[in-house]
Design a protein around this motif. Structure first.
Motif, PDB file in Angstrom:
ATOM      1  N   ALA A 197       0.720  -1.138   0.239  1.00  0.00           N
ATOM      2  CA  ALA A 197       0.094   0.117   0.125  1.00  0.00           C
ATOM      3  C   ALA A 197       0.672   1.328  -0.092  1.00  0.00           C
ATOM      4  N   HIS A 198       0.281   2.602  -0.535  1.00  0.00           N
ATOM      5  CA  HIS A 198       1.295   3.654  -0.420  1.00  0.00           C
ATOM      6  C   HIS A 198       1.701   4.606   1.303  1.00  0.00           C
ATOM      7  N   GLU A 199       0.682   3.708   2.115  1.00  0.00           N
ATOM      8  CA  GLU A 199       1.148   4.099   3.215  1.00  0.00           C
ATOM      9  C   GLU A 199       2.055   3.179   4.308  1.00  0.00           C
ATOM     10  N   PHE A 200       3.250   2.614   2.906  1.00  0.00           N
ATOM     11  CA  PHE A 200       3.041   1.460   4.132  1.00  0.00           C
ATOM     12  C   PHE A 200       3.990   2.182   4.663  1.00  0.00           C
TER      13      PHE A 200
ATOM     14  N   LEU B 172       3.531  -0.682  10.301  1.00  0.00           N
ATOM     15  CA  LEU B 172       2.918  -1.960   9.205  1.00  0.00           C
ATOM     16  C   LEU B 172       3.851  -3.412   9.040  1.00  0.00           C
ATOM     17  N   PHE B 173       5.209  -2.850   8.740  1.00  0.00           N
ATOM     18  CA  PHE B 173       6.353  -3.390   8.325  1.00  0.00           C
ATOM     19  C   PHE B 173       6.594  -4.695   9.775  1.00  0.00           C
TER      20      PHE B 173
ATOM     21  N   GLN C 166       3.566 -11.701  11.871  1.00  0.00           N
ATOM     22  CA  GLN C 166       2.883 -12.780  11.216  1.00  0.00           C
ATOM     23  C   GLN C 166       3.395 -13.211  11.100  1.00  0.00           C
ATOM     24  N   VAL C 167       5.238 -13.396  10.987  1.00  0.00           N
ATOM     25  CA  VAL C 167       5.946 -14.156   9.916  1.00  0.00           C
ATOM     26  C   VAL C 167       7.296 -15.081  10.793  1.00  0.00           C
TER      27      VAL C 167
ATOM     28  N   VAL D 134      14.525  -8.965  16.722  1.00  0.00           N
ATOM     29  CA  VAL D 134      14.418  -7.404  16.196  1.00  0.00           C
ATOM     30  C   VAL D 134      14.517  -6.905  17.550  1.00  0.00           C
ATOM     31  N   PRO D 135      15.047  -6.513  18.199  1.00  0.00           N
ATOM     32  CA  PRO D 135      15.234  -5.634  19.561  1.00  0.00           C
ATOM     33  C   PRO D 135      13.899  -5.022  19.124  1.00  0.00           C
ATOM     34  N   GLY D 136      12.972  -5.217  20.336  1.00  0.00           N
ATOM     35  CA  GLY D 136      11.727  -3.889  20.935  1.00  0.00           C
ATOM     36  C   GLY D 136      11.082  -4.298  19.944  1.00  0.00           C
ATOM     37  N   LEU D 137      11.159  -5.287  19.037  1.00  0.00           N
ATOM     38  CA  LEU D 137       9.633  -6.273  18.210  1.00  0.00           C
ATOM     39  C   LEU D 137       8.689  -6.380  18.451  1.00  0.00           C
ATOM     40  N   TYR D 138       8.841  -6.834  19.809  1.00  0.00           N
ATOM     41  CA  TYR D 138       7.234  -7.897  21.351  1.00  0.00           C
ATOM     42  C   TYR D 138       7.726  -7.043  22.045  1.00  0.00           C
TER      43      TYR D 138
END
Length: 170
Positions: free
Chosen positions: A54-57, A61-62, A68-69, A107-111
């Motif tokens: 989407a344009h607002e990526f 959002l990433f 999920q991955v 990824v530090p700080g992801l969760y």
């Protein structure tokens, strides 16, 4: 098939069939880089994840889609291919996140702590069965499963205006 396509397939297969193997596919748009990686992933029974274009990526959002991955690779224990293209790498923080993920499996700080507890709960018993004292905690076990099961395909067009800048971040 054209010999170049067979070459591309063989290279993708060699990289993606390795434990945690990832690929950097560079070339002009329309030469089949993405299709080669998807075909190899399919032949290995690997689930492919393409990010929302989407344009607002955004980085937020990433991170949502990355969770999920990581759920598939780390908790479910299935092989997962994360496809990233030029238009996903407009923010250098996306590349920094991918670099962190590839180098350390996390990824530090992801969760947040509140997110991590229920995510790791199903792994406790599995860790005792598979790990047999190899891991100190479920987080280490989760990271090891990500390193084993997550594959990343960076698909970049060498004519893209940010190509050289993106390569410097990698």
């Amino acid at each position: 098939l054209v010999p170049q396509v067979l070459d591309q397939l063989a290279r993708c297969d060699r990289a993606l069939s390795r434990r945690g193997g990832s690929v950097l596919l560079v070339g002009r748009s329309g030469v089949g880089r993405r299709n080669a990686a998807e075909l190899v992933a399919h032949s290995h029974g690997t689930r492919t994840f393409k990010l929302n274009s989407a344009h607002e990526f955004s980085l937020k959002l990433f991170h949502q889609e990355l969770k999920q991955v990581l759920q598939v690779a780390g908790v479910e224990g299935d092989h997962a291919l994360l496809m990233l293209e030029d238009h996903h790498m407009l923010d250098s923080a996306v590349l920094e996140t991918v670099n962190s993920l590839l180098s350390s499996g996390e990824v530090p700080g992801l969760y947040t702590h509140e997110e991590l507890e229920p995510l790791l709960a199903p792994l406790k018993e599995l860790m005792l069965d598979e790990g047999a004292g190899e891991f100190r905690n479920t987080t280490e076990f989760f990271v090891s499963r990500i390193q084993r099961n997550l594959h990343v395909a960076l698909v970049m067009d060498n004519a893209h205006p940010r190509f050289l800048v993106n390569c410097e971040y990698n």
